[in-house]
Write a protein that holds these residues in place. Structure first.
Motif, mmCIF file in Angstrom:
data_model
loop_
_atom_site.group_PDB
_atom_site.id
_atom_site.type_symbol
_atom_site.label_atom_id
_atom_site.label_comp_id
_atom_site.label_asym_id
_atom_site.label_seq_id
_atom_site.Cartn_x
_atom_site.Cartn_y
_atom_site.Cartn_z
ATOM 1 N N HIS A 119 0.836 -1.200 0.000
ATOM 2 C CA HIS A 119 0.000 0.000 0.000
ATOM 3 C C HIS A 119 0.875 1.256 0.000
ATOM 4 O O HIS A 119 0.504 2.278 -0.545
ATOM 5 C CB HIS A 119 -0.935 -0.020 1.213
ATOM 6 C CG HIS A 119 -1.829 1.164 1.292
ATOM 7 N ND1 HIS A 119 -2.871 1.369 0.417
ATOM 8 C CD2 HIS A 119 -1.823 2.220 2.120
ATOM 9 C CE1 HIS A 119 -3.468 2.501 0.712
ATOM 10 N NE2 HIS A 119 -2.855 3.032 1.741
ATOM 11 N N ARG A 134 4.529 2.960 -1.129
ATOM 12 C CA ARG A 134 5.514 2.818 -2.205
ATOM 13 C C ARG A 134 6.738 2.022 -1.729
ATOM 14 O O ARG A 134 7.254 1.180 -2.456
ATOM 15 C CB ARG A 134 5.943 4.190 -2.714
ATOM 16 C CG ARG A 134 6.884 4.125 -3.906
ATOM 17 C CD ARG A 134 7.270 5.525 -4.379
ATOM 18 N NE ARG A 134 6.128 6.379 -4.603
ATOM 19 C CZ ARG A 134 5.511 6.543 -5.772
ATOM 20 N NH1 ARG A 134 5.950 5.905 -6.835
ATOM 21 N NH2 ARG A 134 4.477 7.349 -5.886
ATOM 22 N N GLN A 177 -2.234 -4.142 -5.949
ATOM 23 C CA GLN A 177 -1.743 -3.061 -5.082
ATOM 24 C C GLN A 177 -0.402 -2.540 -5.588
ATOM 25 O O GLN A 177 -0.178 -1.337 -5.642
ATOM 26 C CB GLN A 177 -1.612 -3.560 -3.641
ATOM 27 C CG GLN A 177 -1.273 -2.484 -2.645
ATOM 28 C CD GLN A 177 -2.406 -1.479 -2.512
ATOM 29 O OE1 GLN A 177 -3.517 -1.835 -2.170
ATOM 30 N NE2 GLN A 177 -2.115 -0.218 -2.787
ATOM 31 N N ASP A 226 -0.638 -0.201 -8.511
ATOM 32 C CA ASP A 226 -1.012 1.200 -8.251
ATOM 33 C C ASP A 226 0.175 2.132 -8.443
ATOM 34 O O ASP A 226 0.002 3.326 -8.647
ATOM 35 C CB ASP A 226 -1.571 1.369 -6.843
ATOM 36 C CG ASP A 226 -3.020 0.928 -6.742
ATOM 37 O OD1 ASP A 226 -3.667 0.695 -7.788
ATOM 38 O OD2 ASP A 226 -3.514 0.822 -5.608
ATOM 39 N N TRP A 227 1.370 1.576 -8.365
ATOM 40 C CA TRP A 227 2.600 2.353 -8.549
ATOM 41 C C TRP A 227 3.121 2.076 -9.953
ATOM 42 O O TRP A 227 3.679 1.026 -10.233
ATOM 43 C CB TRP A 227 3.636 1.969 -7.480
ATOM 44 C CG TRP A 227 3.087 2.018 -6.095
ATOM 45 C CD1 TRP A 227 2.745 0.963 -5.308
ATOM 46 C CD2 TRP A 227 2.777 3.193 -5.345
ATOM 47 N NE1 TRP A 227 2.250 1.410 -4.119
ATOM 48 C CE2 TRP A 227 2.260 2.780 -4.106
ATOM 49 C CE3 TRP A 227 2.891 4.554 -5.601
ATOM 50 C CZ2 TRP A 227 1.850 3.675 -3.130
ATOM 51 C CZ3 TRP A 227 2.490 5.452 -4.629
ATOM 52 C CH2 TRP A 227 1.978 5.007 -3.406
ATOM 53 N N ARG A 228 2.910 3.012 -10.838
ATOM 54 C CA ARG A 228 3.208 2.834 -12.263
ATOM 55 C C ARG A 228 4.663 2.441 -12.537
ATOM 56 O O ARG A 228 4.942 1.737 -13.504
ATOM 57 C CB ARG A 228 2.859 4.124 -13.004
ATOM 58 C CG ARG A 228 2.818 3.959 -14.495
ATOM 59 C CD ARG A 228 2.304 5.241 -15.161
ATOM 60 N NE ARG A 228 2.163 5.056 -16.574
ATOM 61 C CZ ARG A 228 1.058 4.711 -17.193
ATOM 62 N NH1 ARG A 228 -0.030 4.508 -16.489
ATOM 63 N NH2 ARG A 228 1.028 4.555 -18.498
ATOM 64 N N TRP A 269 5.183 -1.243 -13.283
ATOM 65 C CA TRP A 269 4.512 -1.884 -14.412
ATOM 66 C C TRP A 269 5.459 -2.680 -15.290
ATOM 67 O O TRP A 269 5.108 -3.791 -15.699
ATOM 68 C CB TRP A 269 3.753 -0.853 -15.236
ATOM 69 C CG TRP A 269 2.489 -0.373 -14.598
ATOM 70 C CD1 TRP A 269 2.124 -0.497 -13.281
ATOM 71 C CD2 TRP A 269 1.437 0.320 -15.236
ATOM 72 N NE1 TRP A 269 0.907 0.090 -13.072
ATOM 73 C CE2 TRP A 269 0.460 0.600 -14.259
ATOM 74 C CE3 TRP A 269 1.225 0.753 -16.537
ATOM 75 C CZ2 TRP A 269 -0.720 1.279 -14.559
ATOM 76 C CZ3 TRP A 269 0.057 1.424 -16.830
ATOM 77 C CH2 TRP A 269 -0.908 1.681 -15.857
ATOM 78 N N PHE A 317 -7.612 -3.178 -11.016
ATOM 79 C CA PHE A 317 -6.246 -2.712 -11.173
ATOM 80 C C PHE A 317 -6.234 -1.743 -12.332
ATOM 81 O O PHE A 317 -7.189 -1.701 -13.112
ATOM 82 C CB PHE A 317 -5.285 -3.891 -11.409
ATOM 83 C CG PHE A 317 -5.690 -4.768 -12.556
ATOM 84 C CD1 PHE A 317 -5.229 -4.521 -13.843
ATOM 85 C CD2 PHE A 317 -6.559 -5.828 -12.356
ATOM 86 C CE1 PHE A 317 -5.618 -5.306 -14.893
ATOM 87 C CE2 PHE A 317 -6.954 -6.625 -13.416
ATOM 88 C CZ PHE A 317 -6.470 -6.363 -14.683
ATOM 89 N N PRO A 318 -5.191 -0.956 -12.466
ATOM 90 C CA PRO A 318 -5.142 0.014 -13.568
ATOM 91 C C PRO A 318 -5.193 -0.688 -14.921
ATOM 92 O O PRO A 318 -4.354 -1.532 -15.220
ATOM 93 C CB PRO A 318 -3.789 0.719 -13.370
ATOM 94 C CG PRO A 318 -3.408 0.453 -11.960
ATOM 95 C CD PRO A 318 -4.019 -0.879 -11.603
#
Length: 112
Positions: free
Chosen positions: A33, A35, A72, A75-77, A80, A104-105
């Motif tokens: 949750h 970074r 989760q 959520d932090w690109r 990816w 999710f994105p």
């Protein structure tokens, strides 16, 4: 320290039907949750381990928890590329299956 370490990741390699696997995936989700927790998960190799558990599919509770942990992290690109390169993004897409239980994105799945 964010709390994601090799021992926690090692639990993901156990039989996914066992409760400690689901608990380890949930713990990684909770830590990711932040970074720093997501970064720590990446550094200790949690993404491929989570992807392997998530690949077990919708009938496995540990798979859902692993999918939630991957979502989760997604959520932090900046994570990816690793999610894509380890097939975690594809496992997420298959696990989600459009049922709304896992979100999710959506951009994560582009070019996967």
């Amino acid at each position: 320290e964010a709390g994601v370490g090799p021992r926690l990741v090692a639990l993901l390699g156990e039989d996914p039907e066992l409760q400690p696997v689901a608990a380890a995936a949930q713990t990684i989700r909770n830590l990711a949750h932040e970074r720093a927790g997501a970064a720590a998960a990446c550094q200790v190799g949690a993404i491929p381990a989570l992807a392997a558990v998530a690949a077990r599919g919708q009938g496995c509770e540990a798979a859902w928890r692993a999918g939630a942990a991957l979502a989760q992290i997604a959520d932090w690109r900046e994570f990816w590329p690793e999610l894509r390169s380890t097939a975690a993004a594809a496992a997420l897409g298959a696990l989600a299956g459009g049922n709304g239980r896992l979100t999710f994105p959506r951009g994560l799945l582009e070019d996967v």
